[in-house]
Design a protein around this motif. Structure first.
Motif, PDB file in Angstrom:
ATOM      1  N   ALA A  28       3.019 -47.586  17.233  1.00  0.00           N
ATOM      2  CA  ALA A  28       1.686 -47.929  17.697  1.00  0.00           C
ATOM      3  C   ALA A  28       0.819 -46.744  18.186  1.00  0.00           C
ATOM      4  O   ALA A  28      -0.481 -46.871  18.071  1.00  0.00           O
ATOM      5  CB  ALA A  28       2.057 -48.705  19.197  1.00  0.00           C
ATOM      6  N   ASP A  96      -2.426 -42.074  24.595  1.00  0.00           N
ATOM      7  CA  ASP A  96      -2.321 -42.247  23.215  1.00  0.00           C
ATOM      8  C   ASP A  96      -3.893 -42.451  22.565  1.00  0.00           C
ATOM      9  O   ASP A  96      -4.387 -43.621  22.112  1.00  0.00           O
ATOM     10  CB  ASP A  96      -1.418 -43.614  22.771  1.00  0.00           C
ATOM     11  N   ALA A  97      -4.739 -41.486  22.779  1.00  0.00           N
ATOM     12  CA  ALA A  97      -5.888 -41.489  22.383  1.00  0.00           C
ATOM     13  C   ALA A  97      -6.517 -40.204  21.732  1.00  0.00           C
ATOM     14  O   ALA A  97      -5.855 -39.060  22.520  1.00  0.00           O
ATOM     15  CB  ALA A  97      -6.941 -42.003  23.488  1.00  0.00           C
ATOM     16  N   LYS A 116      -8.474 -45.070  19.575  1.00  0.00           N
ATOM     17  CA  LYS A 116      -7.301 -45.454  20.375  1.00  0.00           C
ATOM     18  C   LYS A 116      -6.556 -46.545  19.497  1.00  0.00           C
ATOM     19  O   LYS A 116      -7.072 -47.681  19.402  1.00  0.00           O
ATOM     20  CB  LYS A 116      -7.316 -45.973  21.691  1.00  0.00           C
ATOM     21  N   PRO A 117      -5.247 -46.145  19.060  1.00  0.00           N
ATOM     22  CA  PRO A 117      -4.423 -47.310  18.191  1.00  0.00           C
ATOM     23  C   PRO A 117      -4.279 -48.400  19.401  1.00  0.00           C
ATOM     24  O   PRO A 117      -3.746 -48.296  20.393  1.00  0.00           O
ATOM     25  CB  PRO A 117      -3.077 -46.648  18.173  1.00  0.00           C
ATOM     26  N   ILE A 118      -4.406 -49.550  18.843  1.00  0.00           N
ATOM     27  CA  ILE A 118      -4.231 -50.984  19.701  1.00  0.00           C
ATOM     28  C   ILE A 118      -2.893 -51.780  18.876  1.00  0.00           C
ATOM     29  O   ILE A 118      -3.243 -52.351  17.950  1.00  0.00           O
ATOM     30  CB  ILE A 118      -5.230 -51.996  19.753  1.00  0.00           C
ATOM     31  N   GLY A 119      -1.707 -51.468  19.396  1.00  0.00           N
ATOM     32  CA  GLY A 119      -0.604 -51.835  18.334  1.00  0.00           C
ATOM     33  C   GLY A 119      -0.404 -51.225  17.465  1.00  0.00           C
ATOM     34  O   GLY A 119      -0.867 -49.944  17.243  1.00  0.00           O
ATOM     35  N   GLN A 122      -4.323 -52.092  14.582  1.00  0.00           N
ATOM     36  CA  GLN A 122      -5.716 -52.175  15.074  1.00  0.00           C
ATOM     37  C   GLN A 122      -6.086 -50.655  15.502  1.00  0.00           C
ATOM     38  O   GLN A 122      -5.125 -50.018  16.202  1.00  0.00           O
ATOM     39  CB  GLN A 122      -5.929 -53.109  15.964  1.00  0.00           C
ATOM     40  N   LEU A 123      -7.250 -50.121  15.357  1.00  0.00           N
ATOM     41  CA  LEU A 123      -7.703 -48.973  15.705  1.00  0.00           C
ATOM     42  C   LEU A 123      -9.017 -49.121  16.344  1.00  0.00           C
ATOM     43  O   LEU A 123     -10.024 -49.465  15.710  1.00  0.00           O
ATOM     44  CB  LEU A 123      -7.681 -47.837  14.643  1.00  0.00           C
ATOM     45  N   GLU A 124      -9.146 -48.869  17.813  1.00  0.00           N
ATOM     46  CA  GLU A 124     -10.155 -49.144  18.714  1.00  0.00           C
ATOM     47  C   GLU A 124     -11.129 -47.671  18.521  1.00  0.00           C
ATOM     48  O   GLU A 124     -10.423 -46.624  18.925  1.00  0.00           O
ATOM     49  CB  GLU A 124      -9.979 -49.393  19.858  1.00  0.00           C
ATOM     50  N   THR A 138     -13.753 -52.535  16.267  1.00  0.00           N
ATOM     51  CA  THR A 138     -12.096 -52.306  16.049  1.00  0.00           C
ATOM     52  C   THR A 138     -11.702 -52.510  14.506  1.00  0.00           C
ATOM     53  O   THR A 138     -12.294 -53.228  13.926  1.00  0.00           O
ATOM     54  CB  THR A 138     -11.174 -53.536  16.714  1.00  0.00           C
ATOM     55  N   THR A 140      -8.927 -52.540  11.268  1.00  0.00           N
ATOM     56  CA  THR A 140      -7.771 -53.017  11.056  1.00  0.00           C
ATOM     57  C   THR A 140      -7.131 -52.168   9.943  1.00  0.00           C
ATOM     58  O   THR A 140      -7.403 -51.804   8.696  1.00  0.00           O
ATOM     59  CB  THR A 140      -8.125 -54.424  10.373  1.00  0.00           C
TER      60      THR A 140
END
Length: 219
Positions: A28, A96-97, A116-119, A122-124, A138, A140
């Protein structure tokens, strides 16, 4: 005896859950790979080059784009394919950013940015103008994480051998090695005799750490 076997079984199951959780957490936190932007017009390949994250356009829905809004006239004719979007992003301590700059091709300007990875999928990305007016979107995941390799050092230039050493005979190139900024491309299909590759459909951009705009910055 049966009680002992049940205890052992529970221990194995719990250990497996803990291990899987740890692996998922590690995955993640990995922002590398290919990501589709929110409006679907492009994919951005993110890779670690010289310890920091970089991202470039690896695919575009409408081929042949140019960086026409860049204030530098000399860059207005450069292709958008392979163009750096995420620039020299450094890991933020304790989270984690990664933070650095994002290039907005719509107005030709760089802005402060954080990814920042989300799960795992996804990448924010957040961008700000002069510390305020922040916005983001976001992305994908469309490509797997990219493993680290010797391309980090290659981005700085080929290592020099000892003075006076004779040049080595070139050895046969290995078959498709994995590199830091590259993912495995799909096998190339053979064109029929007399048939050419469709215009505007370039091949995979490969290792982004070796692109001039990134390698030059890394020196």
């Amino acid at each position: 005896m049966l009680h002992c076997l049940r205890t052992v079984a529970r221990t194995i199951v719990y250990s497996g859950i803990i291990l899987a959780t740890g692996l998922n957490a590690a995955t993640a936190a990995d922002p590398t790979g290919d990501w589709k932007v929110a409006d679907g017009v492009a994919n951005i390949r993110v890779a670690q080059c010289n310890g920091n994250m970089w991202g470039v356009v690896s695919w575009e829905k409408t081929p042949g784009g140019k960086d026409k809004n860049n204030p530098d006239v000399a860059k207005q004719s450069r292709p958008t394919l392979g163009m750096p979007i995420l620039i020299d992003m450094k890991k933020k301590p304790g989270v984690d950013a990664w933070e650095g700059e994002v290039y907005n091709a719509k107005d030709g300007q760089n802005y402060s940015s954080t990814i920042k990875p989300i799960g795992t999928d996804q990448l924010e990305i957040q961008g700000c103008v002069l510390g305020f007016l922040c916005g983001g979107e976001t992305w994908t995941r469309v490509g797997p994480p990219i493993p680290s390799s010797s391309s980090n050092s290659m981005a700085k230039g080929a290592p020099k051998g000892p003075a006076g050493a004779p040049p080595k005979t070139a050895a046969p190139a290995p078959a498709q090695p994995k590199t830091t900024g590259a993912v495995n491309p799909a096998p190339a299909s053979k064109a029929a005799p007399g048939q050419k590759q469709a215009a505007g459909q370039p091949g995979d951009i490969g290792d982004i750490c070796l692109l001039p705009d990134i390698a030059r910055f890394a020196h």
